[in-house]
Design a protein around this motif. Structure first.
Motif, mmCIF file in Angstrom:
data_model
loop_
_atom_site.group_PDB
_atom_site.id
_atom_site.type_symbol
_atom_site.label_atom_id
_atom_site.label_comp_id
_atom_site.label_asym_id
_atom_site.label_seq_id
_atom_site.Cartn_x
_atom_site.Cartn_y
_atom_site.Cartn_z
ATOM 1 N N LEU A 32 0.825 -1.208 0.000
ATOM 2 C CA LEU A 32 0.000 0.000 0.000
ATOM 3 C C LEU A 32 0.859 1.258 0.000
ATOM 4 C CD1 LEU A 32 -2.751 1.411 0.206
ATOM 5 C CD2 LEU A 32 -2.607 1.133 2.686
ATOM 6 N N LEU A 33 1.868 1.275 0.869
ATOM 7 C CA LEU A 33 2.743 2.445 0.933
ATOM 8 C C LEU A 33 3.503 2.633 -0.375
ATOM 9 C CD1 LEU A 33 4.164 2.123 4.572
ATOM 10 C CD2 LEU A 33 2.357 3.637 3.748
ATOM 11 N N THR A 34 3.937 1.511 -0.984
ATOM 12 C CA THR A 34 4.635 1.618 -2.270
ATOM 13 C C THR A 34 3.715 2.189 -3.340
ATOM 14 O OG1 THR A 34 6.003 -0.291 -1.670
ATOM 15 C CG2 THR A 34 5.925 0.320 -3.991
ATOM 16 N N THR A 35 2.472 1.695 -3.385
ATOM 17 C CA THR A 35 1.517 2.213 -4.362
ATOM 18 C C THR A 35 1.231 3.694 -4.127
ATOM 19 O OG1 THR A 35 0.517 0.020 -4.488
ATOM 20 C CG2 THR A 35 -0.769 1.864 -5.331
ATOM 21 N N LEU A 36 1.011 4.062 -2.872
ATOM 22 C CA LEU A 36 0.762 5.467 -2.558
ATOM 23 C C LEU A 36 1.958 6.331 -2.937
ATOM 24 C CD1 LEU A 36 -1.058 5.205 0.893
ATOM 25 C CD2 LEU A 36 -2.054 5.736 -1.329
ATOM 26 N N GLY A 37 3.176 5.824 -2.649
ATOM 27 C CA GLY A 37 4.364 6.576 -3.025
ATOM 28 C C GLY A 37 4.471 6.762 -4.529
ATOM 29 N N TRP A 205 1.253 2.764 -16.620
ATOM 30 C CA TRP A 205 2.014 1.527 -16.440
ATOM 31 C C TRP A 205 2.382 1.307 -14.979
ATOM 32 C CZ3 TRP A 205 2.260 -2.395 -19.508
ATOM 33 C CH2 TRP A 205 2.099 -2.229 -20.886
ATOM 34 N N VAL A 206 2.830 2.374 -14.331
ATOM 35 C CA VAL A 206 3.213 2.242 -12.915
ATOM 36 C C VAL A 206 2.006 1.861 -12.064
ATOM 37 C CG1 VAL A 206 4.046 3.518 -10.898
ATOM 38 C CG2 VAL A 206 5.215 3.750 -13.090
ATOM 39 N N LEU A 207 0.851 2.468 -12.365
ATOM 40 C CA LEU A 207 -0.351 2.138 -11.602
ATOM 41 C C LEU A 207 -0.751 0.678 -11.800
ATOM 42 C CD1 LEU A 207 -2.544 5.343 -12.073
ATOM 43 C CD2 LEU A 207 -1.346 4.593 -10.015
ATOM 44 N N TRP A 208 -0.670 0.213 -13.053
ATOM 45 C CA TRP A 208 -0.993 -1.187 -13.295
ATOM 46 C C TRP A 208 -0.010 -2.111 -12.573
ATOM 47 C CZ3 TRP A 208 -5.271 -3.223 -14.922
ATOM 48 C CH2 TRP A 208 -6.139 -2.495 -15.752
ATOM 49 N N ILE A 209 1.279 -1.777 -12.641
ATOM 50 C CA ILE A 209 2.287 -2.611 -11.967
ATOM 51 C C ILE A 209 2.086 -2.576 -10.461
ATOM 52 C CG2 ILE A 209 4.746 -2.850 -11.493
ATOM 53 C CD1 ILE A 209 5.259 -1.818 -14.342
#
Length: 483
Positions: A32-37, A205-209
């Protein structure tokens, strides 16, 4: 690959449960933190790209407004030349104010671009040269108003043609430089829009990954959690089975202790009765013959030891019978004052026989608690027995009771030899003796306080003890008060 996976699982199961639980909880949190970052970084990147696009558009718009102001000034001056009417000079006068301000704003907007700053300086110089030509042209027109008509027309036509050529040349140069300046900004705008489009593609792309990593991490956390739950469930079952076996063993041990104590009573009673009969026979024998002193001493020793062993077996039998078998909710509500008065009367003579003084501080009113009267009497009697046993004459023993809203406190205080501080934590252990020689001499077995604690805990109470060497000991029994 399979061996690696099995080895990894083995290493994972070897970790403590707390470490594995923390890791399982940390997996979705880290995802979660990685996605938020990543989202924040992309948001800032897109915002920066948008800012640069808007900045470039603002520069282009400002350059266009500057050129429009110059054109307005030129058209205004030509209208004045044709009509000689002052209202045509209003756009010219406004342009005189707008153009310097527009140049200043352009310099502020491009202050981070040295190449464009040099270009704007050239544009500024050309514009002011053009404005100077406009100013001289206007001054010349206003001066010709006082010249006679034919002469003025000849002078005006010749001179105005020259001025117009100069202004046209100057305006062409300004337009060229402004167009060059705008073209640079146009190229920058194109580059920045392309960068913005690439950033948006990267963002998707980053959001999908990040979403895939998050789902994978969540699935892994769920799998590890289920695995850990199954392992803990298996451990719980094993622990329950172990506890069941331990309870069975403890029950068997208690039953054995009770049975052994019960079986020991019979031979001890036989030894006691035979010894007493022997003493009686010895008394008859003394009437006609000399008294056999060694035989009498042995028989008296048998009687003494047998009484002590009988008392010990009685204590063991009590502990075995009542271990975990008492429930305070099943006890009746009684008034403890008659019990305390009776105990005080019973122990008064024993205290006096030892050269001690027994003080009683008992209130006159009734005090009701939920208790089993016989068991509570045993606990208090043990405290009084210890006080008499370990208080040398002359000494004092005090039995007192007090009541508050929450509890009733029965307290026995003596002026005896006291207990060392290091022995207080172990004082309630079975067969524990502070001084084995002293205890053997006084006739104790180290079970009295253990019995007291067991009885008080069965009454949902607490035993508190405080002592000072050669000063005395205070033992308090705190029991829940009954409304």
């Amino acid at each position: 690959m399979r061996q690696v996976w099995q080895h990894t699982q083995k290493q994972w199961r070897s970790l403590p449960v707390r470490v594995r639980g923390t890791t399982i909880i940390a997996i979705p949190i880290v995802c979660l933190l990685t996605t938020l970052g990543a989202v924040v970084w992309l948001k800032l990147s897109l915002a920066e790209d948008e800012m640069w696009v808007q900045h470039t558009q603002a520069v282009r718009l400002e350059a266009k407004q500057l050129l429009n102001a110059l054109v307005d000034a030129e058209n205004s001056l030509r209208g004045y030349e044709l009509t000689q009417r002052d209202e045509f000079l209003e756009p010219y006068e406004q342009a005189q104010v707008v153009i310097p301000q527009s140049l200043d704003r352009l310099e502020q907007l491009i202050q981070d671009n040295p190449q464009q700053i040099a270009q704007i300086q050239i544009i500024r110089k050309l514009i002011f040269e053009t404005l100077a030509i406009f100013h001289h042209q206007l001054a010349f027109q206003q001066k010709l108003k006082n010249v006679p008509g034919r002469t003025a027309a000849i002078v005006t036509a010749t001179t105005l043609y020259d001025w117009q050529q100069q202004s046209k040349t100057a305006m062409d140069a300004v337009r060229t430089e402004i167009d060059r300046f705008a073209q640079v900004e146009e190229n920058l705008l194109l580059i920045r829009r392309q960068h913005q489009d690439r950033s948006r593609q990267i963002a998707w792309w980053v959001l999908w990954i990040a979403g895939g990593i998050g789902l994978t991490g969540t699935a892994l956390a769920v799998y590890l959690f289920v695995q850990l739950e199954q392992e803990l469930a298996a451990q719980a079952v094993h622990l329950a089975q172990t506890n069941q076996r331990l309870e069975t063993v403890c029950t068997q041990l208690q039953r054995f202790t009770a049975n052994a104590s019960h079986e020991l009573r019979a031979p001890l009673a036989a030894v006691l009765s035979n010894a007493q009969v022997g003493l009686m026979d010895l008394a008859d024998w003394e009437e006609g013959e000399p008294m056999p002193q060694p035989v009498q001493q042995r028989l008296e020793k048998i009687v003494t030891l047998t009484k002590q062993m009988s008392e010990l077996v009685g204590h063991l039998l009590f502990l075995a019978r009542h271990e975990g078998a008492l429930a305070v909710d099943e006890f009746p509500v009684i008034d403890i004052m008659p019990l305390l008065v009776q105990l005080a009367a019973d122990w008064q003579s024993q205290a006096e026989a030892r050269g001690l003084i027994l003080n009683c501080q008992l209130p006159a009113q009734a005090i009701a608690i939920r208790a089993e009267e016989n068991l509570l009497a045993i606990a208090i009697a043990n405290l009084l027995a210890n006080a008499c046993r370990y208080t040398p004459a002359p000494g004092e023993i005090t039995l007192s009771v007090r009541q508050d809203t929450a509890q009733v406190v029965i307290q026995v205080t003596d002026t005896g030899i006291g207990i060392p501080p290091e022995a207080l934590p172990n004082i309630f252990e079975r067969f524990y003796r502070v001084d084995s020689k002293r205890t053997r001499a006084s006739g104790g077995f180290g079970l009295g306080l253990a019995i007291v604690e067991q009885i008080v805990q069965a009454h949902a109470g607490e035993v508190m003890i405080s002592s000072r060497l050669k000063k005395g000991t205070t033992v308090a029994i705190a029991l829940p008060s009954t409304p």
